[in-house]
Structure formats: structure tokens, C-alpha cells
Design an enzyme around this catalytic site. Structure first.
Site: not given
Ligand code: GLN
Length: 233
Positions: A90, A123, A186
Site C-alpha cells: 500500500c 476510499r 494488508h
Molecule cells: N496513504 C495511502 C492512500 O491512502 C496509503 C494507505 C495505506 O497504506 N493503506 O492511498
């Protein structure tokens, strides 16, 4: 001694990806391979002598600090030139890409993978399943990111998205180049999908597979993965 380097866990540890290092060390031991985990705290100097480097997920601000520290000596790029393995999750994936565009600036990132990340319109959160050419069965994990990642012409996707979003464009997740693996999974991804840990260990040893003597009882991980795949569909 196989050295597993966990980079800036206090910055890139938001999603528990630190567990990837523990899974690698555990499975190395089962395969009779001596391994140790080295934690590199921000802003300490990153050695370029490691065998496997791990970067986890984080918020944009933490991610920017980590990148800034790593850009000073470009040690990760030096290690990759020497054949090191990288698993970047990520925010970590976005850091090892070529360009990161945030709401207020465009930043050149480490350039280990030819990918560009830009803000998406929503998101991307939830379960994810990805079919990757490296594995017989799809991998599962969860994702939580705002960035959308577009592959450049030199990038190969890590896998095809079966459920969830992955990169958020093109129906694919992550990217791979040589021994550098980037993904949005993750989990930690190596705990949920131990076959991925074995692939990374084999790559670090310059082998096709881990020593055949490995005897691991993966029944729990496999049962969990099977259940996950069935509920994700
Ligand atoms: N900051 C990044 C995004 O929101 C990575 C998020 C994350 O590592 N889960 O795209």
C-alpha cells in the site's frame, strides 16, 4: 544469515504489516534457513546489505516522512541492484513507484516500479482477492487506501482482481519487477497467504523453491484462505 529489514515500522506500521517480517523469519526457520529481522527506525540510515526489505501501509503524512528519509542515500535502490527482494504494501507500494501525486504536490518516489499513484474519488476499503500468476490459488487480504495506481509501460501487475479494487484501475493489483513486489493487500498478506512468504524466501536465496525438507502445517492458514475466498465471491 538471511537479513530481513523492516523499514520504519513506527511510520509504516498503521495496518499491522509488521507481521510480514515475523512470518518470513518463522518460515525461514522451518526451512532450516538462519534469518534475522532488523528494524530500521526513522530516520536511521538504511543499510543496503539486506536480503529482504519490507515496507508497510501508512497515512499520507507518515509515508512522506519515510520517503524523505529513504531518498537521502537511496539505499533501497542500491540493495535492489544487488538482487535484494522487496515487499511493499500500500503506502510502501506507492513509495517504491515512480510518481506520487497528492492533493497538493507531485513527488518523485523511489522509481523501483513504473507506477504512478494519484488521489482517487473515494476510499477503497474492504476485502480483496487477487489471482496472481505466481500462485495456484488466489491470494486474499484487505485494502484501505485513497490512492489509485496506474501502471506504466514497464510495469507488470502483481495479479488480477477477483474481488475488491486493488490499484483502482484496470482490474489489477500491485506491480512486480524482478524481485520487487508491490501490492495493496494488508492482512498481513504473508500470514494470510504463506505461499507468498515462501516465494520471497526462495527469491532471496536465488532458488526456484524453498528446500524440499520444509514441513509446515499450513492447515489453519489454508482453511482460513479457503473460507475467505468463498465469502469474498
Ligand atoms: N496513504 C495511502 C492512500 O491512502 C496509503 C494507505 C495505506 O497504506 N493503506 O492511498
Amino acid at each position: 544469515m538471511l537479513e530481513i529489514i523492516r523499514i520504519h515500522n513506527e511510520l509504516l506500521g498503521t495496518y499491522g504489516d509488521r507481521g510480514n517480517a515475523d512470518v518470513l523469519a518463522f518460515r525461514a526457520k522451518l526451512a532450516g534457513i538462519k534469518a534475522r529481522i532488523t528494524d530500521i527506525a526513522y530516520p536511521d540510515e538504511l543499510p543496503s546489505t539486506g536480503d529482504i526489505y519490507l515496507l508497510g501501509g501508512a497515512e499520507d503524512a507518515a509515508q512522506a516522512l519515510s520517503l524523505e528519509a529513504m531518498k537521502k542515500k537511496m539505499a533501497l535502490n542500491k540493495a535492489v541492484k544487488k538482487g535484494a527482494v522487496v515487499l511493499a504494501i500500500c503506502a510502501g507500494f506507492q513509495i517504491v513507484g515512480s510518481t506520487f501525486i497528492s492533493r497538493d504536490e507531485t513527488v518523485e518516489v523511489l522509481g523501483l516500479l513504473d507506477v504512478t499513484t494519484a488521489p482517487g474519488t473515494r476510499r477503497l476499503v474492504g476485502d480483496i482477492a487477487v489471482a496472481s500468476e505466481f500462485f495456484a490459488e488466489p491470494l486474499t487480504g484487505f485494502e484501505n487506501h485513497g490512492g489509485v495506481t496506474t501502471l506504466g509501460s514497464d510495469a507488470t501487475p502483481f495479479g488480477r482482481v477477483i474481488a475488491g479494487n486493488g490499484n483502482g484501475v484496470g482490474g489489477v493489483d500491485g506491480a512486480v519487477s524482478g524481485n520487487v513486489f508491490g501490492t495493496y493487500l494488508h492482512g498481513p498478506v504473508l500470514a494470510r497467504n504463506p505461499e507468498f512468504a515462501d516465494l520471497l524466501l526462495a527469491r532471496a536465496l536465488g532458488a526456484k523453491n524453498l528446500p524440499a525438507s520444509i514441513e509446515v502445517n499450513d492447515e489453519l492458514a489454508q482453511r482460513y484462505a479457503k473460507w475467505r475466498r468463498s465469502v469474498i465471491k
